[in-house]
Structures are given as structure tokens and as C-alpha cells.
Write a protein that holds these residues in place. Structure first.
Motif, PDB file in Angstrom:
ATOM      1  N   ASN A   1       0.790  -1.218   0.104  1.00 15.28           N
ATOM      2  CA  ASN A   1       0.010  -0.013  -0.030  1.00 15.28           C
ATOM      3  C   ASN A   1       0.664   1.414   0.136  1.00 15.28           C
ATOM      4  OD1 ASN A   1      -2.532  -1.271  -0.039  1.00 15.28           O
ATOM      5  ND2 ASN A   1      -2.212  -1.923   2.153  1.00 15.28           N
ATOM      6  N   THR A   2       2.239   1.349  -0.543  1.00 11.81           N
ATOM      7  CA  THR A   2       2.982   2.521  -0.597  1.00 11.81           C
ATOM      8  C   THR A   2       3.232   2.295  -2.208  1.00 11.81           C
ATOM      9  OG1 THR A   2       5.073   1.261  -0.247  1.00 11.81           O
ATOM     10  CG2 THR A   2       3.909   2.543   1.405  1.00 11.81           C
ATOM     11  N   THR A   3       3.604   3.623  -2.712  1.00 14.01           N
ATOM     12  CA  THR A   3       3.783   3.746  -4.092  1.00 14.01           C
ATOM     13  C   THR A   3       5.520   3.242  -4.520  1.00 14.01           C
ATOM     14  OG1 THR A   3       2.252   5.075  -4.773  1.00 14.01           O
ATOM     15  CG2 THR A   3       3.781   4.964  -6.300  1.00 14.01           C
ATOM     16  N   ILE A   4       5.301   2.135  -5.219  1.00 12.19           N
ATOM     17  CA  ILE A   4       6.887   1.535  -5.621  1.00 12.19           C
ATOM     18  C   ILE A   4       6.842   1.434  -7.112  1.00 12.19           C
ATOM     19  CG2 ILE A   4       7.052   0.384  -3.232  1.00 12.19           C
ATOM     20  CD1 ILE A   4       6.292  -2.168  -4.383  1.00 12.19           C
ATOM     21  N   LYS A   5       8.183   1.305  -7.367  1.00 13.29           N
ATOM     22  CA  LYS A   5       8.296   0.790  -8.730  1.00 13.29           C
ATOM     23  C   LYS A   5       9.067  -0.402  -8.894  1.00 13.29           C
ATOM     24  CE  LYS A   5      11.419   2.762 -12.551  1.00 13.29           C
ATOM     25  NZ  LYS A   5      12.187   4.035 -12.684  1.00 13.29           N
ATOM     26  N   ILE A   6       8.445  -1.467  -9.721  1.00 11.44           N
ATOM     27  CA  ILE A   6       8.922  -2.705  -9.841  1.00 11.44           C
ATOM     28  C   ILE A   6       9.461  -2.901 -11.264  1.00 11.44           C
ATOM     29  CG2 ILE A   6       7.723  -3.642  -8.155  1.00 11.44           C
ATOM     30  CD1 ILE A   6       6.123  -5.262 -10.091  1.00 11.44           C
ATOM     31  N   THR A   7      10.920  -3.567 -11.395  1.00 12.53           N
ATOM     32  CA  THR A   7      11.281  -3.722 -12.588  1.00 12.53           C
ATOM     33  C   THR A   7      11.198  -5.356 -12.765  1.00 12.53           C
ATOM     34  OG1 THR A   7      12.783  -1.865 -12.640  1.00 12.53           O
ATOM     35  CG2 THR A   7      13.337  -3.631 -14.140  1.00 12.53           C
ATOM     36  N   LEU A   8      10.707  -5.966 -13.909  1.00 14.09           N
ATOM     37  CA  LEU A   8      10.717  -7.373 -13.892  1.00 14.09           C
ATOM     38  C   LEU A   8      11.885  -7.909 -15.007  1.00 14.09           C
ATOM     39  CD1 LEU A   8       6.809  -7.602 -14.364  1.00 14.09           C
ATOM     40  CD2 LEU A   8       8.028  -7.990 -12.408  1.00 14.09           C
ATOM     41  N   LYS A   9      12.016  -9.074 -14.821  1.00 10.21           N
ATOM     42  CA  LYS A   9      13.320  -9.570 -15.571  1.00 10.21           C
ATOM     43  C   LYS A   9      12.806  -9.679 -17.053  1.00 10.21           C
ATOM     44  CE  LYS A   9      15.474 -11.871 -11.511  1.00 10.21           C
ATOM     45  NZ  LYS A   9      15.626 -13.193 -11.069  1.00 10.21           N
ATOM     46  N   LYS A  10      11.552 -10.166 -17.154  1.00 12.05           N
ATOM     47  CA  LYS A  10      11.061 -10.136 -18.748  1.00 12.05           C
ATOM     48  C   LYS A  10       9.908  -9.314 -18.684  1.00 12.05           C
ATOM     49  CE  LYS A  10      12.545 -14.978 -19.107  1.00 12.05           C
ATOM     50  NZ  LYS A  10      12.057 -16.320 -19.550  1.00 12.05           N
ATOM     51  N   THR A  11       9.536  -9.079 -19.986  1.00 15.27           N
ATOM     52  CA  THR A  11       8.207  -8.135 -20.167  1.00 15.27           C
ATOM     53  C   THR A  11       6.906  -9.023 -19.778  1.00 15.27           C
ATOM     54  OG1 THR A  11       8.108  -8.992 -22.519  1.00 15.27           O
ATOM     55  CG2 THR A  11       9.221  -6.739 -22.135  1.00 15.27           C
ATOM     56  N   PHE A  12       5.885  -8.231 -19.378  1.00 15.06           N
ATOM     57  CA  PHE A  12       4.769  -8.636 -18.886  1.00 15.06           C
ATOM     58  C   PHE A  12       3.521  -7.974 -19.709  1.00 15.06           C
ATOM     59  CE2 PHE A  12       3.560 -11.399 -15.104  1.00 15.06           C
ATOM     60  CZ  PHE A  12       2.380 -11.090 -15.119  1.00 15.06           C
ATOM     61  N   LYS A  13       2.631  -8.464 -20.025  1.00 16.45           N
ATOM     62  CA  LYS A  13       1.399  -8.066 -20.786  1.00 16.45           C
ATOM     63  C   LYS A  13       0.315  -7.545 -19.858  1.00 16.45           C
ATOM     64  CE  LYS A  13      -1.447  -9.116 -24.944  1.00 16.45           C
ATOM     65  NZ  LYS A  13      -1.718 -10.217 -25.842  1.00 16.45           N
ATOM     66  N   ILE A  14      -0.067  -6.428 -20.011  1.00 16.25           N
ATOM     67  CA  ILE A  14      -1.236  -5.937 -19.062  1.00 16.25           C
ATOM     68  C   ILE A  14      -2.504  -6.346 -20.000  1.00 16.25           C
ATOM     69  CG2 ILE A  14      -2.516  -3.755 -18.118  1.00 16.25           C
ATOM     70  CD1 ILE A  14       0.346  -2.482 -18.181  1.00 16.25           C
ATOM     71  N   LYS A  15      -3.592  -6.926 -19.305  1.00 14.64           N
ATOM     72  CA  LYS A  15      -4.623  -7.341 -20.110  1.00 14.64           C
ATOM     73  C   LYS A  15      -5.546  -6.430 -20.530  1.00 14.64           C
ATOM     74  CE  LYS A  15      -4.747 -11.570 -17.259  1.00 14.64           C
ATOM     75  NZ  LYS A  15      -5.522 -12.311 -16.071  1.00 14.64           N
ATOM     76  N   SER A  16      -5.770  -5.213 -19.846  1.00 16.86           N
ATOM     77  CA  SER A  16      -6.884  -4.519 -20.615  1.00 16.86           C
ATOM     78  C   SER A  16      -6.403  -3.670 -21.600  1.00 16.86           C
ATOM     79  CB  SER A  16      -7.451  -3.666 -19.590  1.00 16.86           C
ATOM     80  OG  SER A  16      -6.545  -2.916 -18.921  1.00 16.86           O
ATOM     81  N   THR A  17      -5.233  -3.111 -21.694  1.00 19.75           N
ATOM     82  CA  THR A  17      -4.579  -2.254 -22.519  1.00 19.75           C
ATOM     83  C   THR A  17      -3.722  -3.179 -23.721  1.00 19.75           C
ATOM     84  OG1 THR A  17      -2.555  -1.762 -21.257  1.00 19.75           O
ATOM     85  CG2 THR A  17      -4.564  -0.564 -21.405  1.00 19.75           C
ATOM     86  N   GLU A  18      -3.262  -4.412 -23.400  1.00 19.36           N
ATOM     87  CA  GLU A  18      -2.562  -5.003 -24.421  1.00 19.36           C
ATOM     88  C   GLU A  18      -1.052  -4.482 -24.570  1.00 19.36           C
ATOM     89  OE1 GLU A  18      -3.458  -8.208 -25.794  1.00 19.36           O
ATOM     90  OE2 GLU A  18      -5.457  -7.617 -24.601  1.00 19.36           O
ATOM     91  N   GLU A  19      -0.793  -3.689 -23.546  1.00 18.97           N
ATOM     92  CA  GLU A  19       0.538  -2.961 -23.513  1.00 18.97           C
ATOM     93  C   GLU A  19       1.454  -3.954 -22.886  1.00 18.97           C
ATOM     94  OE1 GLU A  19       1.154   0.939 -21.968  1.00 18.97           O
ATOM     95  OE2 GLU A  19      -0.882   1.229 -22.504  1.00 18.97           O
ATOM     96  N   VAL A  20       2.866  -3.991 -23.434  1.00 16.06           N
ATOM     97  CA  VAL A  20       3.809  -4.724 -22.858  1.00 16.06           C
ATOM     98  C   VAL A  20       4.592  -3.887 -22.288  1.00 16.06           C
ATOM     99  CG1 VAL A  20       5.466  -6.445 -23.634  1.00 16.06           C
ATOM    100  CG2 VAL A  20       3.072  -6.633 -24.787  1.00 16.06           C
ATOM    101  N   GLY A  21       5.520  -4.352 -21.105  1.00 18.49           N
ATOM    102  CA  GLY A  21       6.720  -3.657 -20.452  1.00 18.49           C
ATOM    103  C   GLY A  21       7.119  -4.587 -19.273  1.00 18.49           C
ATOM    104  N   ASN A  22       8.138  -3.823 -18.752  1.00 20.13           N
ATOM    105  CA  ASN A  22       8.864  -4.617 -17.793  1.00 20.13           C
ATOM    106  C   ASN A  22       9.029  -3.559 -16.370  1.00 20.13           C
ATOM    107  OD1 ASN A  22      10.938  -3.080 -18.793  1.00 20.13           O
ATOM    108  ND2 ASN A  22      12.477  -4.846 -18.012  1.00 20.13           N
ATOM    109  N   VAL A  23       8.662  -2.216 -16.540  1.00 22.30           N
ATOM    110  CA  VAL A  23       8.666  -1.441 -15.461  1.00 22.30           C
ATOM    111  C   VAL A  23       7.274  -0.934 -15.137  1.00 22.30           C
ATOM    112  CG1 VAL A  23       9.846   0.714 -14.568  1.00 22.30           C
ATOM    113  CG2 VAL A  23      11.201  -0.661 -16.155  1.00 22.30           C
ATOM    114  N   PHE A  24       6.731  -1.090 -13.857  1.00 17.70           N
ATOM    115  CA  PHE A  24       5.589  -0.771 -13.408  1.00 17.70           C
ATOM    116  C   PHE A  24       5.680   0.212 -12.343  1.00 17.70           C
ATOM    117  CE2 PHE A  24       5.071  -4.488 -15.924  1.00 17.70           C
ATOM    118  CZ  PHE A  24       4.531  -4.164 -16.943  1.00 17.70           C
TER     119      PHE A  24
END
Length: 86
Positions: free
Chosen positions: A20-43
Motif C-alpha cells: 500500500n505504498t507507491t513503488i516501482k518494480i522492474t521485471l526480468k521479462k516483459t509482462f502483458k497488461i490485459k486491459s490495454t494489451e501493452e507490454v512492459g517490464n517497469v511498472f
């Protein structure tokens, strides 16, 4: 910044401090966001819940991460996380 080796050794209490605190995560591989179909690894967003292992000592195995300014949630395995910035 918290690196992947540290994250992999986290217990539930370690993640509770980040929830419940705002953080930034970086994933090792890209991840697809279901609703927008966007792909990224930093959220940017918040950890809203933890998935725990079925076996004792019930260590964290995944997180539910709510992406900032959206209703989208991703659920990466903790071994997919490269780092976390607070």
C-alpha cells in the motif's frame, strides 16, 4: 533499490512494509497488461496482496501489483522481479 537476490529471501513481514505504498518494480521479462494489451517490464503502483506457498513456512511466491492510475493488476512470481525501488 532492492535487488532480486534480496527479494527472493523476503518473508511476508518484509513485503508487508512495502504494501500500500507507491513503488516501482522492474521485471526480468516483459509482462502483458490485459486491459490495454501493452507490454512492459517497469511498472509503478502498489502491492495489494501476497501469494504464499502452500508448504510451511508459507513464504511469499507471488505478488498482486495494482498499476498506478489504472484498475489493472499484474501478478508476477517473486522470482520474475529484477528490483524494487521505493
Amino acid at each position: 533499490m532492492i535487488n532480486s537476490q534480496t527479494i527472493e529471501s523476503f518473508k511476508s513481514s518484509d513485503f508487508e512494509r512495502l504494501m500500500n505504498t507507491t513503488i516501482k518494480i522492474t521485471l526480468k521479462k516483459t509482462f502483458k497488461i490485459k486491459s490495454t494489451e501493452e507490454v512492459g517490464n517497469v511498472f509503478i503502483g502498489q502491492i495489494v496482496s501476497l501469494g504464499l506457498s502452500a508448504n510451511s513456512p508459507h513464504l511469499p511466491v507471488s505478488i498482486d501489483f495494482l498499476i498506478e492510475n489504472t484498475d489493472d493488476k499484474i501478478s508476477p512470481n517473486i522470482f520474475q522481479i529484477d528490483n524494487i525501488e521505493i
